[in-house]
Design an enzyme around this catalytic site. Structure first.
Site, PDB file in Angstrom:
ATOM      1  CD  GLN A 143      -3.820  -4.323   6.381  1.00  0.00           C
ATOM      2  OE1 GLN A 143      -3.834  -3.309   5.706  1.00  0.00           O
ATOM      3  NE2 GLN A 143      -4.294  -5.460   5.925  1.00  0.00           N
ATOM      4  CE  LYS A 153      -3.985  -2.248   2.073  1.00  0.00           C
ATOM      5  NZ  LYS A 153      -4.662  -2.711   3.289  1.00  0.00           N
ATOM      6  CG  ASP A 211     -10.087   0.381   4.968  1.00  0.00           C
ATOM      7  OD1 ASP A 211      -9.890   0.001   3.808  1.00  0.00           O
ATOM      8  OD2 ASP A 211      -9.540  -0.125   5.956  1.00  0.00           O
TER       9      ASP A 211
HETATM   10  N1  GUN Z   1      -7.330  -6.454   5.950  1.00  0.00           N
HETATM   11  C1  GUN Z   1      -7.733  -7.194   4.889  1.00  0.00           C
HETATM   12  N2  GUN Z   1      -8.433  -6.444   4.022  1.00  0.00           N
HETATM   13  C2  GUN Z   1      -8.496  -5.206   4.551  1.00  0.00           C
HETATM   14  C3  GUN Z   1      -9.081  -3.980   4.111  1.00  0.00           C
HETATM   15  O1  GUN Z   1      -9.709  -3.868   3.054  1.00  0.00           O
HETATM   16  N3  GUN Z   1      -8.912  -2.916   4.951  1.00  0.00           N
HETATM   17  C4  GUN Z   1      -8.239  -3.029   6.123  1.00  0.00           C
HETATM   18  N4  GUN Z   1      -8.138  -1.937   6.876  1.00  0.00           N
HETATM   19  N5  GUN Z   1      -7.682  -4.129   6.546  1.00  0.00           N
HETATM   20  C5  GUN Z   1      -7.812  -5.215   5.762  1.00  0.00           C
END
Ligand code: GUN
Length: 297
Positions: free
Chosen positions: A94, A50, A117
């Protein structure tokens, strides 16, 4: 007939290129903060990619990596500080978090204007009410993939399998926003196979390896596979594993018009949509107009 395999990598690359072009024309660089607690190897990989993708799109990446034993109060304080920091446009915490931390308490500390998100109550409420706001990334990726096959989704019968907060529920609402007729199916749905056979667009987000077989699919349908499941792969050698989706790809490709593979379909779209959301968040917070190429329509 053999269906098209929807090339999520190529479509995600186009979204990322659009984001980079949009960023280059903005008055300043948007900044995305990603918070990781603990040392889960998969999460470490996601967070690193990311950050890399954020910089590649011309934006500023702030990575905050905290030890697994970080207290809930400390984490909430860190997220709260990011919410108050005028230089930060987007915040992603995350998931999953370590067991001693309550996810909801941490998400509540994210300023909804920075919720890239789309996981806060405020973002979910705006989605339900049809108000502008930041939408969850993976479901947005599903809509973009479906629209590459069928640009106007009006009137399409969509079946989403799986009612998770992260994917199924928001995906149903996003397809509704596209004027689709949506069925949200789940583990208690009666005769799931027949329900799925009614779908012009079938979105599988259940986390069950290759559950959706060829005879679950209406000939000519578009199939979007959100699942990523690790299964044993004895053909690769003792103890080896491989990733498969929720859809039996080899069967689906013989029936559908188009199938997004997993891996290589929805996965790459999630990061692309995160970058897009970061620009949208920066535009909303800073009063900039949204660049045309980032509008979904
Ligand atoms: N962990 C797995 N997928 C995601 C996501 O789309 N957002 C976040 N914050 N954590 C994740």
């Amino acid at each position: 007939m053999t269906a098209r395999s929807i090339d999520g990598k190529a479509i995600a690359a186009k979204v990322r290129a659009d984001v980079a072009q949009a960023v280059a024309a903005l008055p300043s660089k948007p900044a995305l903060a990603v918070v990781l607690v603990g040392d889960d190897p998969a999460s470490q990989v996601y967070v690193t990619s990311k950050g890399k993708a954020t910089v590649e799109a011309g934006m500023r990446s702030v990575e905050i990596r905290l030890p697994a034993e970080t207290s809930q109060a400390d984490l909430v304080a860190r997220v709260d500080a990011l919410s108050r920091d005028p230089e930060i446009d987007g915040i992603l915490v995350q998931l999953p978090l370590p067991k001693h931390i309550e996810e909801a308490a941490v998400l509540a500390a994210i300023d909804p204007l920075k919720d890239v998100d789309g996981l806060t109550e405020a973002s979910a409420g705006k989605l339900v009410l049809g108000k502008p706001g930041l939408r969850p990334c993976t479901p947005t990726g599903c809509v973009i993939l479906a629209r590459t096959e069928r640009p106007d989704l009006t009137g399409a019968n969509v079946v989403v399998i799986g009612r998770s907060i992260l994917v199924g529920k928001p995906a149903a609402l996003l397809f509704l926003e596209q004027n689709c007729t949506v069925t949200l199916a789940h583990s208690k749905t009666r005769d799931l196979r027949m329900v799925c056979r009614g779908a012009d667009i079938l979105v599988a987000a259940v986390g069950r390896p290759e559950m959706v077989k060829g005879d679950w699919i209406r000939p000519g349908a578009i199939v979007i596979d959100v699942g990523t499941n690790r299964v044993p792969a004895p053909e690769k050698g003792d103890g080896k594993t491989k990733l498969v989706g929720d859809v039996h790809f080899a069967e689906a490709i013989e029936v559908a018009a188009a199938v997004s593979p997993s891996p290589g379909g929805v996965g790459p779209m999630t990061i692309a949509c995160l970058l897009r959301n970061t620009v949208l968040a920066a535009c909303a917070r800073r009063g900039w107009s949204v660049p045309d190429m980032l509008r979904l329509g």
